[in-house]
Design a protein around this motif. Structure first.
Motif, PDB file in Angstrom:
ATOM      1  N   ASP A 250      46.655  23.391  31.784  1.00  0.00           N
ATOM      2  CA  ASP A 250      47.684  24.409  32.032  1.00  0.00           C
ATOM      3  C   ASP A 250      47.088  25.810  31.948  1.00  0.00           C
ATOM      4  OD1 ASP A 250      49.785  22.630  32.462  1.00  0.00           O
ATOM      5  OD2 ASP A 250      50.354  22.571  30.348  1.00  0.00           O
ATOM      6  N   GLU A 251      46.240  26.031  30.942  1.00  0.00           N
ATOM      7  CA  GLU A 251      45.586  27.330  30.793  1.00  0.00           C
ATOM      8  C   GLU A 251      44.694  27.630  31.996  1.00  0.00           C
ATOM      9  OE1 GLU A 251      43.355  27.384  27.222  1.00  0.00           O
ATOM     10  OE2 GLU A 251      45.097  27.434  25.885  1.00  0.00           O
ATOM     11  N   THR A 252      43.993  26.619  32.495  1.00  0.00           N
ATOM     12  CA  THR A 252      43.107  26.811  33.645  1.00  0.00           C
ATOM     13  C   THR A 252      43.902  27.251  34.867  1.00  0.00           C
ATOM     14  OG1 THR A 252      41.612  25.100  32.791  1.00  0.00           O
ATOM     15  CG2 THR A 252      41.349  25.732  35.101  1.00  0.00           C
ATOM     16  N   VAL A 253      45.018  26.571  35.116  1.00  0.00           N
ATOM     17  CA  VAL A 253      45.862  26.936  36.247  1.00  0.00           C
ATOM     18  C   VAL A 253      46.349  28.373  36.107  1.00  0.00           C
ATOM     19  CG1 VAL A 253      48.086  26.456  37.365  1.00  0.00           C
ATOM     20  CG2 VAL A 253      46.564  24.570  36.768  1.00  0.00           C
ATOM     21  N   ARG A 254      46.762  28.730  34.916  1.00  0.00           N
ATOM     22  CA  ARG A 254      47.274  30.085  34.680  1.00  0.00           C
ATOM     23  C   ARG A 254      46.161  31.138  34.746  1.00  0.00           C
ATOM     24  NH1 ARG A 254      49.211  29.095  30.124  1.00  0.00           N
ATOM     25  NH2 ARG A 254      47.555  29.954  28.801  1.00  0.00           N
ATOM     26  N   ASP A 255      45.024  30.859  34.103  1.00  0.00           N
ATOM     27  CA  ASP A 255      43.956  31.850  34.006  1.00  0.00           C
ATOM     28  C   ASP A 255      43.318  32.169  35.349  1.00  0.00           C
ATOM     29  OD1 ASP A 255      44.462  31.831  31.315  1.00  0.00           O
ATOM     30  OD2 ASP A 255      42.645  30.744  30.749  1.00  0.00           O
ATOM     31  N   PHE A 256      43.289  31.193  36.259  1.00  0.00           N
ATOM     32  CA  PHE A 256      42.584  31.394  37.519  1.00  0.00           C
ATOM     33  C   PHE A 256      43.521  31.474  38.730  1.00  0.00           C
ATOM     34  CE2 PHE A 256      39.528  29.542  34.583  1.00  0.00           C
ATOM     35  CZ  PHE A 256      38.459  30.416  34.719  1.00  0.00           C
ATOM     36  N   GLY A 257      44.795  31.675  38.471  1.00  0.00           N
ATOM     37  CA  GLY A 257      45.738  31.907  39.552  1.00  0.00           C
ATOM     38  C   GLY A 257      45.971  30.722  40.468  1.00  0.00           C
ATOM     39  N   LEU A 258      45.808  29.519  39.954  1.00  0.00           N
ATOM     40  CA  LEU A 258      45.939  28.337  40.793  1.00  0.00           C
ATOM     41  C   LEU A 258      47.392  27.978  41.090  1.00  0.00           C
ATOM     42  CD1 LEU A 258      43.156  26.050  39.260  1.00  0.00           C
ATOM     43  CD2 LEU A 258      42.995  27.656  41.160  1.00  0.00           C
TER      44      LEU A 258
ATOM     45  N   ASP B 299      49.450  29.714  42.500  1.00  0.00           N
ATOM     46  CA  ASP B 299      49.787  30.242  43.821  1.00  0.00           C
ATOM     47  C   ASP B 299      49.460  29.253  44.935  1.00  0.00           C
ATOM     48  OD1 ASP B 299      50.600  32.578  42.589  1.00  0.00           O
ATOM     49  OD2 ASP B 299      48.669  33.581  42.891  1.00  0.00           O
ATOM     50  N   VAL B 300      48.533  28.335  44.692  1.00  0.00           N
ATOM     51  CA  VAL B 300      48.138  27.390  45.747  1.00  0.00           C
ATOM     52  C   VAL B 300      48.581  25.960  45.424  1.00  0.00           C
ATOM     53  CG1 VAL B 300      46.148  28.829  46.307  1.00  0.00           C
ATOM     54  CG2 VAL B 300      45.846  26.888  44.748  1.00  0.00           C
ATOM     55  N   LEU B 301      49.172  25.759  44.265  1.00  0.00           N
ATOM     56  CA  LEU B 301      49.564  24.429  43.810  1.00  0.00           C
ATOM     57  C   LEU B 301      50.910  24.020  44.416  1.00  0.00           C
ATOM     58  CD1 LEU B 301      49.272  21.958  41.886  1.00  0.00           C
ATOM     59  CD2 LEU B 301      50.362  23.377  40.117  1.00  0.00           C
ATOM     60  N   ARG B 302      50.974  22.808  44.954  1.00  0.00           N
ATOM     61  CA  ARG B 302      52.219  22.251  45.476  1.00  0.00           C
ATOM     62  C   ARG B 302      52.475  20.924  44.744  1.00  0.00           C
ATOM     63  NH1 ARG B 302      52.237  24.308  50.834  1.00  0.00           N
ATOM     64  NH2 ARG B 302      51.308  26.404  50.708  1.00  0.00           N
TER      65      ARG B 302
END
Length: 507
Positions: free
Chosen positions: A91-99, A101-104
């Protein structure tokens, strides 16, 4: 199901938002900031394995300093971590690197069709909205990165057990563990001897909801080794060098320790057997025979070595509320399991920790210009690109090291291929196997789920660049220097003739 005609275009689609897919999306977005990357996940949350499995105690068997990403330090004190901590890290990785925005989420790829005329993959996707309604979407993309793991998410492997319907208690597979299932006070029989069974036995005896008794029923013993849950050297290195450099130093330390341990056990199997027997004997209570229950018929690392943090598996045996039985099942009865020896194990709950069902590409059946791809007829280029399949990569990790240690190298290979296409105006990159290349099995473990799937798996060659190693140190050497060579054929599409106007490859 509602259909829609909307078609979306992308440069790169990553399929699967588990630990590999999240890491791949970050690498590719960093390498190609001007390209449109989409990360598709069929489930309603990220995490893959670490969100799917909910059985008691579910954790990594690898240390998180090597299992976590190279680009994001693992900061928790536990080096062997349970699933909730790993999900928190992702969860932190997704948040920290702006993922985000591209996650569906809730986007399941149902088909993947390549057109040489378009030089595009057409992905048919079933998307589920917040109300549960489904509709189809079409995504056209230049490149696909498959990070779907290696097993089916919808079903684990359970062999036929005679008398299964006679049993009056519960029968559960770890992969389909019910949320908030209460096993407190139950007599539990866990069928299996792999990492899942070794994890569950002590976990089911912990806390207020502990089982009354847990038996691990195995047909074949496994090697089980105790490992510290906390890496005290990692703590000291972090204090000395700081979070980033301390993490890198710990990662390097653990890579080499694991490699030397695996290499020693593989090269000197008799020594390995004796050493593991000696360590196990020290941990066992006197009433459990080490040679009956902890003496596998195979050499160390012919199958994965099971890890028990801080020896908690052995502690559960010493405490007296757990035991190990090595026997074969005759049938299930109303009250438990009848063994071939004539002994009956009484149970209120039977856990079938009997393995996984392997599956490549998440069950997607790609077609290339209308021709279905048969994965068993393909070879993997550097263990990542699939022969005969254009513009497609897959993440395959290690069997004798942390799975994700391979991710950065696979992403570097993919990045080199895409950059070569961009620089030279190519539309298509496809690995082509040289004529007469000898082949061998892709995976080198004797685990049942791998043996069952062998006829359906890709193969690898016996020579570079068509091979991979199953430990990081050796495999990492294969990714040094130039990664793209004459075995990858680059070409330019010609939509007018539905063919290729030119073909090129590096010499």
């Amino acid at each position: 199901m509602k259909d829609t005609d909307a078609t979306e275009a992308a440069d790169i689609v990553v399929i699967g938002a588990g630990i590999s897919g999240i890491g791949a999306a970050r690498h590719l977005m960093d390498d190609f900031p001007g390209k449109k990357v989409i990360l598709l996940e069929s489930r309603d949350s990220i995490g893959g394995t670490w969100d799917l499995f909910r059985y008691p105690g579910v954790r990594s068997d690898s240390d998180l300093h090597t299992y976590a990403y190279e680009f994001k330090p693992w900061r928790h004190r536990s080096a062997i971590a349970e699933a909730p901590l790993i999900r928190e890290y992702l969860d932190e990785t997704v948040r920290d690197f702006g993922l985000a925005d591209v996650l569906r989420l809730r986007h399941r790829v149902t088909s993947a069709d390549w057109s040489s005329a378009e030089a595009r993959w057409t992905l048919q996707v079933t998307a589920t909205d917040d109300t549960g309604a489904e509709h189809t979407k079409t995504i056209k993309t230049r490149f696909v990165f498959s990070a779907t793991g290696y097993y089916r998410y919808d079903a684990g492997y359970t062999p036929h057990f005679e008398g299964r319907d006679d049993f009056r208690g519960d029968i559960l597979h770890p992969q389909q563990w019910p949320e908030n299932y209460d096993h407190s006070g139950k007599r539990v029989v866990i069928i299996g001897s792999g990492a899942t069974a070794v994890t569950m036995l002590p976990a089911m005896l912990m806390g207020d909801g502990a089982a009354a008794h847990v038996t691990m029923l195995q047909r074949t013993p496994s090697y089980i080794a105790s490992q510290p849950r906390f890496d005290n050297i990692a703590v000291k290195l972090t204090k000395l060098l700081g979070a980033k450099r301390g993490y890198a130093a710990t990662r390097l330390k653990n890579i080499w320790i694991d490699f030397l341990l695996v290499s020693t056990l593989r090269k000197f199997p008799d020594f390995g057997r004796k050493a593991l027997r000696k360590w196990t004997l020290k941990e066992l209570p006197p009433d459990i025979d080490v040679d009956t229950h902890f003496n596998p018929p195979y050499a160390p690392w012919d199958e994965r070595l099971c890890v028990t943090p801080d020896g908690e598996f052995f502690k559960a045996l010493r405490d007296g509320n757990a035991d190990v039985v090595t026997d074969r099942i005759d049938r299930f009865t109303e009250n438990g399991v009848l063994l071939e020896s004539g002994k009956t194990l009484e149970a209120d709950l039977i856990v079938t920790a009997t393995g996984l069902v392997m599956q490549m590409l998440g069950g997607i059946q790609p077609t290339v210009d209308g021709r279905p791809v048969k994965m068993s007829e393909t070879l993997l280029y550097r263990g990542a690109l699939i022969s005969g399949i254009p513009n497609w990569a897959m993440m395959l990790g290690y069997t004798k090291a942390s799975w994700t240690l391979r991710l950065s190298n696979v992403c570097r290979l993919v990045g080199d291929v895409i950059r070569r296409m961009d620089t030279n105006g190519y539309d298509i990159a496809v690995p082509v196997v040289p004529e007469g290349l000898a082949t061998t099995d892709l995976l080198d473990l004797t685990a049942g789920y791998m043996q069952r799937a062998k006829p359906e798996l890709p193969r690898q060659g016996t020579e570079l660049p068509w091979r991979m190693h199953t430990t990081f140190v050796k495999d990492n050497r294969l990714f040094k220097g130039k990664l793209v060579d004459r075995h990858i054929r680059f070409s330019v599409r010609d939509s007018a003739t539905a063919g290729l106007t030119s073909v090129a490859s590096d010499s």
